[in-house]
Design an enzyme around this catalytic site. Structure first.
Site, short mmCIF file in Angstrom:
data_model
loop_
_atom_site.label_atom_id
_atom_site.label_comp_id
_atom_site.label_asym_id
_atom_site.label_seq_id
_atom_site.Cartn_x
_atom_site.Cartn_y
_atom_site.Cartn_z
CB SER A 142 -1.21 0.23 1.19
OG SER A 142 0.30 -0.05 2.37
CE LYS A 143 -2.79 6.56 -1.78
NZ LYS A 143 -3.15 7.70 -2.61
NE ARG A 144 -1.31 6.92 5.08
CZ ARG A 144 -0.47 8.09 4.50
NH1 ARG A 144 1.02 7.48 4.58
NH2 ARG A 144 -0.24 9.16 3.83
CB SER A 173 5.52 0.39 0.10
OG SER A 173 6.01 -0.76 0.60
#
Length: 600
Positions: free
Chosen positions: A358-360, A362
């Site tokens: 997830s962009k949270r 990575s």
RNA sequence: GCCCCCAUCGUCUAGAGGCCUAGGACACGACCCUUUCAAGGUUGAGAUCAGGGGUUCGAAUCCCCUUGGGGGCACCA
């Protein structure tokens, strides 16, 4: 013969002439056109595909299930796992119709965000599969989420996939055409009519019905189920309304959604190309499925199926997060009267904590990696090796080599943590393989970025870059590292801290003496010839005369001239800097050291 | 909660009943090369194959259970 079933070289499939001939080339095996098997000489060296676990699982399920003895299954196509399984099943009941059709796969991103790593990898696997098998690779835009979709994201996704080196045979973004292909349109917003039409058909056949429950009511029901530790599931309240009841609800001003009937007590089974046999009970599907919102726009599970059917998709290759949704899709394909494609569910790319990437947690946007100086060759290579390997010790593979070797059925089942360090290593490997012209071209935007950021004062000329290349190329983990590496050549002044100029084993007076002597030597040689090979010997003689260590003097010069302790080889660096500027920087450093000595 | 999937060095993986004393790569350590940094070479450490039961002469591999992890269960995609 029976004992060697699992090891037998799979019979040639009509889909895999290319594979067969490449194997023949590689292993020197020959099989006549009669299809007779060659003598097995080196079973160990056989391509793994012939012994793949998923294929064996199929094989065993065919022989064991139902207590029936089926004839030995014919191997699925060695590379594409898409052989004539219909024939192989003999008298076994088919869970759905298998048709020998052309291979057509798709990537169907949603333009609601930047191109995600996971999307890129799914696209790549589809692409490799299509190119390996000679199939068709299709791009379809799932833009029905109008609230979040933008044309900017759409552009970025198209660009990103192109940057990675993938082209598709059908869809938008091919050449100058708005789109290409005879199964269009390839944008879901332009296909809305087809979804309502399909829904109407289901409604007519009573495979779907209108549901008048409000979101609030559903929410309340879900909460109640949660409180009593039940699985969230639609209770079917509107499943059997009479005409009168419907009219009453309509009169209340309620706008219905369309729900697809999920049959109870049925087991949906399918043979996933990467996972093998999967069975899921329809009772676990959460009840009847909404396919059309109350505003008549379609929902994802419905659009994929309608479109995959309409576009004659033969293999649905996607992330594992869709595995549990697959029975819904199969039911929809059946209800729509369409052939069910084969499925292949890829393992997820994971954060370091092993949750779905997830962009949270990575960096997930392909564009970010591009901006950081990763090159597509390395990126594709890395992505392909996340969850798949050739089975050999080959690690560095071009797109063409990946296409030749790719095999969907040997994809790993377990999720894979994204390892940036390994990506960087591969990137360095690929940068080293670039030709001079390619590298100069690719470095240019990064030097321009350095200039724009004010980290350098002017741009190097093409000639300067070319001269620098030999010492730069093997020192770049990423293209963006170029500024750090040679930026000091393109700034007016470097002003290293005096303390930094003084080598560890030297004091300040020694450093001043060293630099002064070196300055004279360098000035002498430089007057005659300004080449790395000419500068070094006299400096070495100087070292010998004074009894200094090379590391000390050279480090002092390095810092004085470049402002850094880590640089490309010193003499090449000085040559690149130029005679005058080298001397000027040495003078300046001596001067500053002197001033520092005077004040302390 | 229910359903599904998964499980080999820190990470990516090889492995298909005997070639396994478990191989390779990244990362890490040492050494060589060396003016620094890289690159390259040599080498080391690192996995009781999640645990437990079976099957077998023999199991990382086949079966069962347990545990752990992940994913899914929306008028999101």
């Amino acid at each position: 013969m029976a004992a060697s079933t699992g090891r037998r070289r799979p019979p040639r499939s009509r889909l895999c002439g290319r594979w067969a001939s490449s194997m023949r080339r590689r292993f020197g095996l020959w099989r006549g056109i009669t299809g007779q098997r060659a003598t097995i000489r080196a079973a160990k060296r056989w391509p793994r595909r012939s012994r793949s676990s998923s294929w064996r699982r199929w094989a065993s399920s065919w022989t064991d299930r139902g207590g029936r003895h089926l004839r030995a299954p014919r191997a699925p196509c060695a590379t594409c796992a898409s052989g004539d399984r219909g024939a192989a099943r003999g008298s076994a009941p088919l869970p759905y119709t298998w048709r020998m059709t052309a291979i057509r796969v798709r990537i169907a991103p949603s333009p609601t965000g930047p191109l995600h790593l996971g999307t890129a990898r799914t696209a790549l696997f589809n692409y490799l599969f299509a190119r390996h098998t000679g199939g068709t690779f299709i791009f379809r835009l799932e833009d029905t989420d109008q609230a979040r979709s933008t044309v900017a994201f759409e552009r970025e996704i198209l660009d990103g996939l192109h940057w990675l080196g993938m082209e598709w045979d059908e869809g938008p973004g091919i050449g100058d055409e708005p789109e290409r292909g005879s199964y269009g349109p390839y944008r879901q917003m332009q296909r809305l009519g087809r979804y309502t039409e399909a829904a109407d058909r289901l409604l007519e056949q009573d495979k779907a019905y209108h549901c008048y429950c409000t979101p609030e009511e559903l929410e309340a029901e879900r909460n109640r189920q949660e409180a009593t530790h039940q699985a969230p599931r639609y209770n079917g309240r509107c499943a059997h309304l009479t005409a009168a009841e419907r009219a009453a609800l309509e009169a209340e001003g309620r706008k219905p959604v369309v729900r697809f009937r999920i049959p109870a007590n049925r087991t949906i089974a399918f043979d996933d190309i990467v996972r093998g046999h999967v069975e899921i009970d329809t009772n676990a599907l959460g009840g009847d499925l909404v396919i059309l919102r109350s505003d008549a726009t379609p929902l994802y599970h419905f659009t994929v199926v309608v479109d995959d059917a309409a576009m004659a998709i033969s293999h649905v290759i996607r992330g594992e997060d869709h595995l549990s949704n697959t029975p819904k899709h199969i039911l929809l394909f059946e209800a729509l009267g369409s052939a069910v494609p084969q499925f292949g569910h890829l393992p997820l790319i994971l954060n370091p904590d092993r949750t779905k990437m997830s962009k949270r947690k990575s960096e997930t946007a392909v564009a970010d990696y591009r901006a950081q100086g990763f090159i597509p060759e390395a990126f594709v290579n890395y992505l392909a090796l996340l969850g798949w390997s050739t089975g050999t010790e080959e690690e560095i593979l071009s797109m063409a080599e990946l296409i030749e070797r790719f095999d969907l059925s040997t994809v790993n089942k377990a999720g894979a943590v994204f390892d940036r360090e390994r990506l960087e290593w591969l990137n360095g490997q690929w940068i080293r393989r670039l030709t001079a012209d390619e590298l100069i071209d690719r470095l240019r935007p990064f030097m321009e970025a350095e200039l724009a950021a004010g980290r350098i004062d002017w741009l190097p000329s093409e000639g300067e870059m070319r001269a620098l290349l030999p010492v730069v190329q093997e020192r770049l983990p990423t293209l963006s590292a170029v500024g750090e590496l040679i930026g000091f050549l393109f700034v007016k002044e470097v002003e290293p801290e005096p303390a930094l100029i003084v080598p560890k084993r030297w004091d300040m007076p020694t450093t001043v003496a060293g630099l002064t002597a070196a300055r004279h030597t360098i000035a002498e040689v430089g007057r005659v010839s300004w080449e790395a090979d000419e500068i070094e010997p006299p400096l070495r003689r100087l070292l010998e005369d004074r009894g200094w260590k090379a590391g000390d003097l050279f480090m002092a010069i390095r810092v004085a001239v470049t402002g850094r302790t880590a640089t490309p080889p010193l003499f090449d660096t000085m040559v690149a800097l130029g005679y005058e500027r080298t001397l000027a920087r040495l003078d300046r450093a001596i001067e500053r050291l002197g001033a520092q000595a005077a004040t302390s």
